[in-house]
Every structure is written in C-alpha cells, then in structure tokens.
Design a protein around this motif. Structure first.
Motif, mmCIF file in Angstrom:
data_model
loop_
_atom_site.group_PDB
_atom_site.id
_atom_site.type_symbol
_atom_site.label_atom_id
_atom_site.label_comp_id
_atom_site.label_asym_id
_atom_site.label_seq_id
_atom_site.Cartn_x
_atom_site.Cartn_y
_atom_site.Cartn_z
ATOM 1 N N TYR A 139 0.828 -1.206 0.000
ATOM 2 C CA TYR A 139 0.000 0.000 0.000
ATOM 3 C C TYR A 139 0.864 1.259 0.000
ATOM 4 O O TYR A 139 0.500 2.270 -0.598
ATOM 5 N N VAL A 140 2.006 1.178 0.644
ATOM 6 C CA VAL A 140 2.951 2.297 0.591
ATOM 7 C C VAL A 140 3.424 2.502 -0.850
ATOM 8 O O VAL A 140 3.556 3.637 -1.330
ATOM 9 N N THR A 141 3.658 1.403 -1.559
ATOM 10 C CA THR A 141 4.095 1.487 -2.954
ATOM 11 C C THR A 141 3.023 2.123 -3.835
ATOM 12 O O THR A 141 3.330 2.930 -4.723
ATOM 13 N N VAL A 142 1.750 1.777 -3.611
ATOM 14 C CA VAL A 142 0.651 2.424 -4.344
ATOM 15 C C VAL A 142 0.648 3.923 -4.073
ATOM 16 O O VAL A 142 0.493 4.739 -4.997
ATOM 17 N N GLY A 152 3.293 5.647 -5.964
ATOM 18 C CA GLY A 152 2.907 5.796 -7.366
ATOM 19 C C GLY A 152 1.981 6.983 -7.566
ATOM 20 O O GLY A 152 2.097 7.712 -8.551
ATOM 21 N N TRP A 153 1.047 7.177 -6.621
ATOM 22 C CA TRP A 153 0.146 8.335 -6.722
ATOM 23 C C TRP A 153 0.927 9.631 -6.609
ATOM 24 O O TRP A 153 0.682 10.594 -7.362
ATOM 25 N N ILE A 154 1.894 9.689 -5.703
ATOM 26 C CA ILE A 154 2.729 10.887 -5.551
ATOM 27 C C ILE A 154 3.501 11.164 -6.840
ATOM 28 O O ILE A 154 3.588 12.309 -7.306
ATOM 29 N N ALA A 155 4.046 10.082 -7.445
ATOM 30 C CA ALA A 155 4.802 10.247 -8.692
ATOM 31 C C ALA A 155 3.920 10.773 -9.809
ATOM 32 O O ALA A 155 4.334 11.631 -10.606
ATOM 33 N N LEU A 174 4.992 14.549 -9.780
ATOM 34 C CA LEU A 174 6.163 14.429 -10.654
ATOM 35 C C LEU A 174 5.782 14.213 -12.108
ATOM 36 O O LEU A 174 6.667 14.077 -12.954
ATOM 37 N N GLU A 175 4.467 14.141 -12.381
ATOM 38 C CA GLU A 175 3.953 13.946 -13.738
ATOM 39 C C GLU A 175 4.515 12.679 -14.388
ATOM 40 O O GLU A 175 4.795 12.653 -15.590
ATOM 41 N N ALA A 176 4.715 11.640 -13.583
ATOM 42 C CA ALA A 176 5.183 10.364 -14.122
ATOM 43 C C ALA A 176 4.106 9.762 -15.016
ATOM 44 O O ALA A 176 2.920 9.841 -14.721
ATOM 45 N N SER A 177 4.523 9.153 -16.126
ATOM 46 C CA SER A 177 3.582 8.618 -17.103
ATOM 47 C C SER A 177 3.333 7.133 -16.870
ATOM 48 O O SER A 177 4.233 6.301 -17.055
ATOM 49 N N GLY A 178 2.121 6.803 -16.463
ATOM 50 C CA GLY A 178 1.758 5.400 -16.301
ATOM 51 C C GLY A 178 1.733 4.667 -17.625
ATOM 52 O O GLY A 178 1.993 3.467 -17.673
ATOM 53 N N MET A 183 2.902 0.571 -8.235
ATOM 54 C CA MET A 183 2.968 2.023 -8.413
ATOM 55 C C MET A 183 2.043 2.511 -9.524
ATOM 56 O O MET A 183 1.481 3.600 -9.438
ATOM 57 N N ILE A 184 1.861 1.689 -10.557
ATOM 58 C CA ILE A 184 1.037 2.126 -11.674
ATOM 59 C C ILE A 184 -0.424 2.264 -11.267
ATOM 60 O O ILE A 184 -1.185 3.036 -11.870
ATOM 61 N N ILE A 185 -0.841 1.528 -10.222
ATOM 62 C CA ILE A 185 -2.195 1.710 -9.694
ATOM 63 C C ILE A 185 -2.337 3.123 -9.157
ATOM 64 O O ILE A 185 -3.309 3.828 -9.446
ATOM 65 N N GLY A 186 -1.369 3.550 -8.359
ATOM 66 C CA GLY A 186 -1.413 4.898 -7.806
ATOM 67 C C GLY A 186 -1.315 5.972 -8.872
ATOM 68 O O GLY A 186 -1.967 7.016 -8.776
#
Length: 305
Positions: free
Chosen positions: A15-18, A21-24, A28-32, A200-203
């Motif tokens: 859940y921390v990893t999710v 991913g949401w923070i990214a 950070l505009e990370a692209s899923g 992370m991609i879920i987040g």
C-alpha cells in the motif's frame, strides 16, 4: 489472530508502494502509459520465463496453468455478457480482466511466501502463470475488442511476448536447460521491478481520490466476480478434486484458493492504460479492491485454511 496480523503487516508495504505511485503521478507527472508498455513487453515476460524455468515440471504441474487459465476464461466470459447489458459507458471491455484474473504476482507472491514457504511458493507461481497467460491472451483480446476490430485485436495479442516466453521456458526446462548463473541476478532484479512498478502504476492512475468507484455498476460487478464468484469456483474445485477426482494434493487447492481471493490485478490498469480503455475506472476500482483485500484475505485464510 496472530497469523492474520502477520499477513496485515506483510501487506502494508504494498500500500505504501501504491501511495508512492500516486505521488509520482500527481506531483512528478510520471507517465503510467510508458511504464505500462515496459511492464507488458519486457518485465512480465521476463518474470514468466524465469518462473517456469525454476519450477519442477511434471505432466500434472504443466496442466495447472491451463486449469487456472480455464477458470479465468469462464468467469471472464460470463461477466462480459452481464457487463454488456449493464454498462453503456465503454467500460464493459475491462470487466473480463477485472474479474477473471487477480493481483497474483505483485500482491499474491508475498502472501504465498508467508503461508507456504519457499517450496510451496514455486507451486503457487506455476498456478499463477495461468492468470498471466489469461491476461496476455483472452483478457487482452477482450479489452482490445472494445476499441479495435477483431483482426487488430488479434494482431495486438500476437505481439505480446509473455505467451512465447512461457512456451520457450517449458521447452527449455523439459530439455534440462537452465538460466546461466551470470543472468540470474538480472532476472531477480526484474522480479523486484515487477512488484514495485506494478503496484505504483495503480497509484499513478488515480488523479483524484474523490469518486474512486467511478461507475458504481462497474465496481459492484467487478467486486462480485472477484470476491464472490472466483472464490466459489476455487472452493467447488477443491471439494470435487478432494472428494471425487483425487488428482492434486491439498497444496494445489490452497494455491488456487489464494489466487481466487487476491484483489483485482494491477495488470488490469496496465492493459487499460495501454489500450486507453477506461483507465481511470480500472485504476480506481483496482485500488478499492486492493484496500478491501487488506481485511478480506486474512479473514478468508483464517476461515478456509
């Protein structure tokens, strides 16, 4: 009670990893979408290949992925027919992936290791390959059919490398080949990336925590298929095989049951993102199912095992 608490503590890092991913995605505009392509075409085939290469294969064991694949397909097609009648927003194509498979890798492997140990984990991974094959064949095809013609959808499935990785690993394993020692650390690292990036991609798919459920009909149907129908199928198979057929040992029944109670697969978000098939709906419902599973899995395991 202690076993349930141990499971809860084991699942918390996921859940921390999710959340990371949401923070990214949010700040950070990370692209899923880019990560989805890497996961589908590079990381997942590598994990499938190394998992099959490490498994002790026999006729019964080789049939386990086919058995799980069959369960996934039947559940998916049944819910697809219902979804087409209930959903008119274009999200029906994602339902087969949502209910047919589960987060058996990123989520299920840590739980399987805790429950079964290293020896039981290998058997679980073989069963898990059935869900991976479903995701990368029938599941992908049905999701693609929501946006593409039959020919285009089949061409996209034919380009997915996971099926070829599975077949190649079976042939090499049965012929006595093994992964060279120099490449073992590479596959270990890819397995770690599989878990981290998959969660992370879920987040990343959640742009806002308001309205996570999206279309309530979609969420209700997905939850019903994943947390009611799939466990019932696994329990019925357990009883039939134990009482009548006697083909598999209890460890197999337990592995398939664990597969049945995992939350909606993170690869549902990966594929929905890649195909642009209701990715926000998929991400929101997947996250809700992951949160629900935090309590659901310990309760089910305490009840059945």
């Amino acid at each position: 009670m202690s076993a349930a608490l141990a499971l809860l503590l084991k699942l918390l890092p996921l859940y921390v990893t999710v959340a990371l991913g949401w923070i990214a995605g949010r700040f950070l505009e990370a692209s899923g979408r880019h990560i989805a392509g890497i996961m589908l075409y590079i990381v997942t085939p590598s994990v499938v290949f190394s998992g099959v290469m490490a498994a002790p294969l026999s006729a019964e064991v080789i049939l386990l992925p086919a058995l799980v694949f069959g369960f996934c397909t039947v559940i998916a097609l049944g819910h697809m027919a219902i979804a087409r009648k209930l959903l008119s927003d274009g999200s029906a194509a994602v339902i087969p992936l949502s209910v047919g498979t589960g987060n058996t890798g990123y989520f299920g492997i840590p739980v399987a290791l805790l429950l079964f140990g290293e020896e039981g984990l290998a058997l679980y991974i073989v069963c898990m390959l059935g869900t991976t094959l479903f995701e990368n064949s029938v599941g992908f095809y049905l999701a693609a059919r929501g946006k593409y013609s039959i020919q285009d959808a089949l061409l996209r499935v034919a380009r997915l490398p996971s099926v070829y990785a599975f077949l190649a690993a079976v042939v090499l394993n049965l012929s006595g080949a093994s992964i060279p020692d120099v490449f073992v650390p590479l596959f270990d690292n890819l397995r770690g990336a599989y878990s981290i990036l998959g969660m992370m991609i879920i987040g990343m798919g959640i742009t806002s925590f308001r309205g996570l459920a999206g279309n309530p009909r979609f969420t209700a149907l997905a939850f019903f298929g994943k947390f009611v129908i799939w466990p019932l199928v696994a329990i019925v198979f357990w009883w039939v095989d134990s009482a009548l057929l006697g083909i598999y040992e209890p460890a197999v029944h337990q592995a398939i049951f664990l597969i049945s109670i995992t939350p909606i697969a993170a690869n549902t978000v990966v594929i929905a993102t890649l195909l642009d098939a209701s990715p926000r709906q998929a991400a929101g419902t997947t996250l809700l199912s992951t949160l629900f599973a935090l309590g659901f899995i310990p309760v089910m395991i305490a009840w059945v095992f």
